[in-house]
Write an enzyme that holds these catalytic residues in place. Structure first.
Site, PDB file in Angstrom:
ATOM      1  CG  HIS A  16     -60.641 -15.696  25.000  1.00 31.43           C
ATOM      2  ND1 HIS A  16     -62.025 -15.687  24.958  1.00 31.43           N
ATOM      3  CD2 HIS A  16     -60.326 -16.366  26.125  1.00 31.43           C
ATOM      4  CE1 HIS A  16     -62.499 -16.310  26.030  1.00 31.43           C
ATOM      5  NE2 HIS A  16     -61.472 -16.738  26.754  1.00 31.43           N
ATOM      6  CG  ASP A  50     -64.071 -25.095  28.507  1.00 29.27           C
ATOM      7  OD1 ASP A  50     -63.472 -24.958  29.588  1.00 29.27           O
ATOM      8  OD2 ASP A  50     -64.895 -24.250  28.091  1.00 29.27           O
ATOM      9  NE  ARG A  89     -60.963  -5.564  43.116  1.00 27.12           N
ATOM     10  CZ  ARG A  89     -60.595  -4.289  43.274  1.00 27.12           C
ATOM     11  NH1 ARG A  89     -59.341  -3.955  43.056  1.00 27.12           N
ATOM     12  NH2 ARG A  89     -61.468  -3.378  43.644  1.00 27.12           N
ATOM     13  CD  GLU A 145     -64.513 -20.276  32.350  1.00 29.60           C
ATOM     14  OE1 GLU A 145     -65.026 -19.264  32.866  1.00 29.60           O
ATOM     15  OE2 GLU A 145     -63.881 -20.248  31.269  1.00 29.60           O
ATOM     16  CD  GLU A 146     -63.473 -19.741  27.659  1.00 36.94           C
ATOM     17  OE1 GLU A 146     -64.259 -18.766  27.598  1.00 36.94           O
ATOM     18  OE2 GLU A 146     -62.275 -19.625  27.966  1.00 36.94           O
TER      19      GLU A 146
END
Length: 441
Positions: free
Chosen positions: A411, A110, A221, A176-177
Site C-alpha cells: 500500500h 484491483d 500460518r 478485493e480492496e
C-alpha cells in the site's frame, strides 16, 4: 505357504520399508522435476503480464482492461470461461483427463488509489476518480503479480491437462480492496452470484506477495492468519463561523481532533490485548476549504482490525460512544456509521488442509518456509474459506539483504516487488494444487 522365521521378519519389514521410502522419494523427486518442467515455459509470460498490469492498473469494479486480457488468455487455453462475474470478475474451469478432486485457485485484480513513486521503468502513470477526487492509481499491494501468477498456473495446467485427475476453478476477482462507495463487489459478491454453486470445490487456495518477507521465503500460518477488517465513517457536525470569531459557531475541527485523540484509549485501555490484538486507525480527516473559515462539518474515516467477534463488537460500541460524547462536550453532534459497510471476516487457514499442503510448500522453498505471526492486514479470501476449507499463504517480496521491517510496505507509493517472487509463487501454487489433486502426502 512360505515359512518366515522370527529372525527374517524384521529384516524383510526393514527391506520393504526401505523400498517404499525409496519409491516415495523417487516419486517426490520426479514430481519436483515435473513442477519445474511445467512452470519454466510460462516464467517469461508471467513477468511480461505482471509488468503490463503494473503499468496499467485499475481500481475495484473498474478492471475492464485487466479482465479482458485475462479472459482472452484463458479462452486461448481452451478453458470454459465466464466473464462479468461481480461486475468485472472472470472465472474459468479446467477439466483434467481423468475424474478426481475439485479445487479453486483465486487471484485478485484491483489496484489502489495511490500515486506511484517507485521509479520503475513501467511505473504507473494512470489516474482515476476516487471519492470525488482525482487520484493516482497503483498496484501498491501486488495484485498485478497475483493475476499474472494465476494466468501462468492456468497455462501450465492446460498444457498438461492429460496428466491431471480432477477439475480446477480459476477465480480472477475484482474489488478485493473493497468496491467503490455505493457499489457491491469482491469475494462475497462472486459467491452471491453462485460461483461455488455451479462448481463446489473441496478446497480453495490463494497467495499474496508480502513486504514483510524477503524474496525466496514463503509464509504460512495454521488457523487464524489475517484480521477481520471493518471500515467506519464519522461526520462531526458543528456550525460554520468566521475564523476570527470562533465563539460565533461550533468548531467541528476541534471536536474531531479530540475524537481522534480520545479514540486511542479504546484499544490501549478498554481491550484485553492478552487475548487477541486489536487495531483502530484513522485514515482520513476531511473538512473545511479556507484558512479563515471554520466549517460546518468534518468527516473522519478509518479501519478496525480484530480477531475476536466479541472484541470486534465492543470496539464498535466504544467508538460510537466516544464520538457522540466528545462531540457533545464541544456542542457538536455526530452522524456515525460503525461499521460503515460489511467488513471482511477473519481469514482462517483450515488446520487439516494446512498440514496437508505444508510439505508441498517445503518441496518448493525448503527451509525458507516460515511460520507467520498473526497479521493485522485483511483479505476477502476469508469469504471463500468460510465456504470450503481454505489455505492462503505469503510470498516474500522484499529483496534479499534488505530488512523487510523497514522496506516500503504493501500500500506504499514506494512498494517494490522483487520479481523473483513471480516464479516462486507460480511453482508454489502449482505444487500445492497438483499434490492435492494427486492425493500426495
Amino acid at each position: 505357504m512360505i515359512a518366515i522365521t522370527c529372525g527374517e521378519l524384521p529384516m524383510r519389514l526393514k527391506s520393504t520399508a526401505l523400498a517404499v521410502a525409496a519409491a516415495l522419494l523417487s516419486s517426490m523427486a520426479a514430481h519436483a522435476a515435473d513442477i519445474e518442467a511445467w512452470a519454466k515455459p510460462v516464467d517469461a509470460k508471467v513477468l511480461e503480464w505482471r509488468r503490463d498490469f503494473h503499468e496499467f492498473p485499475e481500481l475495484g469494479n473498474r478492471e475492464f482492461r485487466t479482465s479482458k486480457r485475462v479472459a482472452e488468455h484463458l479462452r486461448s487455453l481452451g478453458l470454459e470461461v465466464t466473464t462479468g462475474v461481480a461486475h468485472t470478475g472472470v472465472i474459468a474451469i479446467l477439466k483434467g483427463a481423468k475424474p478426481g478432486k475439485r479445487i479453486a485457485l483465486r487471484a485478485d485484480m484491483d489496484a489502489l488509489p495511490v500515486t506511484e513513486n517507485s521509479g520503475l521503468p513501467f511505473q504507473s502513470k494512470q489516474t482515476a476518480e476516487f471519492r470525488g477526487e482525482k487520484v493516482g492509481v497503483m498496484h501498491a499491494c501486488g495484485h498485478d503479480s497475483h493475476t499474472a501468477i494465476l494466468m501462468g498456473v492456468a497455462e501450465a495446467m492446460a498444457r498438461h491437462k492429460s496428466d491431471i485427475a480432477g477439475e480446477v476453478l480459476f477465480i480472477f476477482q475484482p474489488a478485493e480492496e473493497g468496491p467503490p462507495d455505493g457499489e457491491t463487489g469482491g469475494a462475497d459478491q462472486m459467491l452471491a452470484e453462485g460461483i461455488f454453486k455451479t462448481f463446489k470445490p473441496e478446497a480453495v487456495f490463494g497467495l499474496h506477495v508480502f513486504s514483510t518477507l524477503n524474496a525466496g521465503q514463503l509464509g504460512y500460518r495454521s488457523g487464524p492468519l489475517m484480521a477481520a477488517s471493518d471500515r467506519f465513517n464519522i461526520v462531526v457536525k458543528g456550525r460554520q463561523t468566521h475564523g476570527s470569531r470562533p465563539w460565533g459557531g461550533v468548531d467541528p475541527i476541534v471536536a474531531a481532533a479530540e475524537i481522534v485523540s480520545s479514540a486511542q484509549s479504546i484499544v490501549s485501555r478498554r481491550q484485553n490485548l492478552t487475548k487477541q490484538p486489536v487495531v483502530l486507525s484513522f485514515g482520513a480527516i476531511k473538512g473545511g476549504i479556507r484558512y479563515n473559515i471554520i466549517p460546518d462539518s468534518v468527516e473522519l474515516i478509518g479501519t478496525i482490525r480484530t480477531f475476536d467477534d466479541e472484541m470486534r463488537a465492543q470496539v464498535f460500541k466504544d467508538l460510537a460512544n466516544v464520538a457522540e460524547h466528545v462531540a457533545a462536550a464541544h456542542g457538536a453532534t455526530v452522524v456515525s456509521k460503525i461499521p460503515d459497510t460489511i467488513g471482511n471476516p477473519v481469514t482462517v487457514n483450515d488446520p487439516t488442509l494446512t498440514a496437508k499442503v505444508l510439505p508441498s510448500l517445503r518441496k518448493v522453498a525448503g527451509k525458507d518456509v516460515v511460520e507467520m505471526t498473526l497479521t493485522t492486514g485483511a483479505e476477502d479470501f476469508a469469504y471463500y474459506a468460510k465456504e470450503v476449507p481454505g489455505f492462503f499463504f505469503f510470498v516474500g517480496a522484499t529483496p534479499k539483504g534488505q530488512d523487510p521491517n523497514t522496506a516500503p510496505s504493501n500500500h506504499s507509493p514506494q512498494f517494490f516487488l522483487d520479481e523473483s517472487a513471480l516464479p516462486l509463487g507460480t511453482r508454489a501454487l502449482l505444487q500445492i494444487s497438483l499434490d492435492y489433486l494427486a492425493g500426495a502426502p
